[in-house]
Design a protein around this motif. Structure first.
Motif, PDB file in Angstrom:
ATOM      1  N   PRO A  17       0.811  -1.222   0.000  1.00 33.54           N
ATOM      2  CA  PRO A  17       0.000   0.000   0.000  1.00 33.54           C
ATOM      3  C   PRO A  17       0.841   1.267   0.000  1.00 33.54           C
ATOM      4  CG  PRO A  17      -0.900  -1.602   1.541  1.00 33.54           C
ATOM      5  CD  PRO A  17       0.415  -2.146   1.064  1.00 33.54           C
ATOM      6  N   ARG A  26       1.588   3.277  -3.144  1.00 36.60           N
ATOM      7  CA  ARG A  26       0.576   4.146  -3.743  1.00 36.60           C
ATOM      8  C   ARG A  26       0.554   5.540  -3.119  1.00 36.60           C
ATOM      9  NH1 ARG A  26      -2.366  -0.743  -3.098  1.00 36.60           N
ATOM     10  NH2 ARG A  26      -3.540   0.163  -1.378  1.00 36.60           N
ATOM     11  N   CYS A  27       1.421   5.753  -2.136  1.00 36.54           N
ATOM     12  CA  CYS A  27       1.496   7.037  -1.445  1.00 36.54           C
ATOM     13  C   CYS A  27       2.863   7.662  -1.726  1.00 36.54           C
ATOM     14  CB  CYS A  27       1.304   6.828   0.053  1.00 36.54           C
ATOM     15  SG  CYS A  27       1.307   8.344   1.026  1.00 36.54           S
ATOM     16  N   HIS A  73      -2.140   7.641  -5.007  1.00 33.86           N
ATOM     17  CA  HIS A  73      -3.473   7.726  -4.419  1.00 33.86           C
ATOM     18  C   HIS A  73      -3.517   8.723  -3.271  1.00 33.86           C
ATOM     19  CE1 HIS A  73      -4.846   3.456  -5.837  1.00 33.86           C
ATOM     20  NE2 HIS A  73      -4.424   4.222  -6.824  1.00 33.86           N
ATOM     21  N   ASP A 108      -5.458   6.173   1.688  1.00 36.34           N
ATOM     22  CA  ASP A 108      -6.278   5.866   0.528  1.00 36.34           C
ATOM     23  C   ASP A 108      -6.743   7.183  -0.082  1.00 36.34           C
ATOM     24  OD1 ASP A 108      -8.821   6.741   1.683  1.00 36.34           O
ATOM     25  OD2 ASP A 108      -8.780   4.897   2.851  1.00 36.34           O
ATOM     26  N   GLN A 109      -7.464   7.119  -1.164  1.00 37.64           N
ATOM     27  CA  GLN A 109      -7.823   8.337  -1.893  1.00 37.64           C
ATOM     28  C   GLN A 109      -8.819   9.219  -1.155  1.00 37.64           C
ATOM     29  OE1 GLN A 109      -8.180   8.221  -6.181  1.00 37.64           O
ATOM     30  NE2 GLN A 109      -7.811   6.014  -6.181  1.00 37.64           N
ATOM     31  N   SER A 141      -9.184   9.556   2.368  1.00 38.62           N
ATOM     32  CA  SER A 141      -8.911   9.819   3.781  1.00 38.62           C
ATOM     33  C   SER A 141      -7.808  10.842   4.004  1.00 38.62           C
ATOM     34  CB  SER A 141      -8.509   8.511   4.485  1.00 38.62           C
ATOM     35  OG  SER A 141      -9.536   7.561   4.414  1.00 38.62           O
ATOM     36  N   GLY A 154      -5.471  12.036   1.045  1.00 37.37           N
ATOM     37  CA  GLY A 154      -5.927  11.259  -0.097  1.00 37.37           C
ATOM     38  C   GLY A 154      -6.130  12.150  -1.311  1.00 37.37           C
TER      39      GLY A 154
END
Length: 196
Positions: A6, A9-10, A101, A126-127, A129, A146
């Motif tokens: 995860p 994605r950041c 994201h 996530d996108q 939050s 996000g």
């Protein structure tokens, strides 16, 4: 880093365009230890936890003079003198074409955040939050936004950062308790260099 995690994605966005007038000189280049300046140490920690790291600099800053390596993408904020909001907006604009994201907004004068903390926070992103770290009841940095919130960040100006956006979206905020006092400690004066 395993790009299926995860945290891949950041992206990280390090804000390093401020004047730091209380320090008395360019604190980004102050020697933190035998091998790193303050900014180099902050970027090195970010690179341990994020595949993509951006740094926002002042107009005219030379990345090589600041010791910024080729793995870090540089952004020059045209209106950096206007304050943190303007620098943050410039960074978000530069990231708009990325597939990230979420973005972890770090301050260039906070080199003591543990890499494990950054990874933990990135994995919560996530996108939709806003992820906020907390140490013993006190919120700190980085804040992860996000992608849903990027258009609002790109409209910031002056010295207003993302605080108003956080306050306006409490339902989207995830507060993550971490055992890391580094999320609270920045460098404002030369004496702060001896904190650790």
């Amino acid at each position: 880093m395993n790009r299926t995690t995860p945290s891949a994605r950041c992206a990280a966005l390090v804000l390093a365009a401020g004047q730091g007038s209380r320090f008395g000189s360019d604190k980004r280049q102050a020697q933190l230890d035998d091998t790193h300046t303050v900014l180099q140490a902050t970027l090195a920690r970010a690179l341990e936890s994020f595949d993509r790291v951006y740094v926002v600099l002042r107009p005219g800053d030379d990345p090589s003079t600041l010791g910024i390596g080729s793995r870090v993408r540089t952004v020059h904020a045209e209106h950096a003198l206007d304050g943190m909001g303007a620098s943050l907006a410039a960074g978000i604009d530069a990231m708009a074409a990325s597939d990230a994201h979420a973005v972890a907004v770090l301050l260039g004068d906070m080199p003591w955040i543990a890499a494990a903390t950054l990874t933990t926070l990135a994995c919560q992103a996530d996108q939709q939050s806003i992820v906020l770290p907390c140490y013993r009841g006190r919120r700190g940095h980085p804040v992860i936004f996000g992608r849903r919130f990027w258009p609002a960040l790109a409209r910031l100006d002056g010295d207003h950062g993302g605080r108003a956006l956080i306050e306006a979206n409490p339902h989207a905020c995830q507060v993550i308790e971490v055992d890391d006092p580094g999320i609270l400690h920045d460098i404002d004066t030369p004496g702060d260099l001896q904190r650790h």
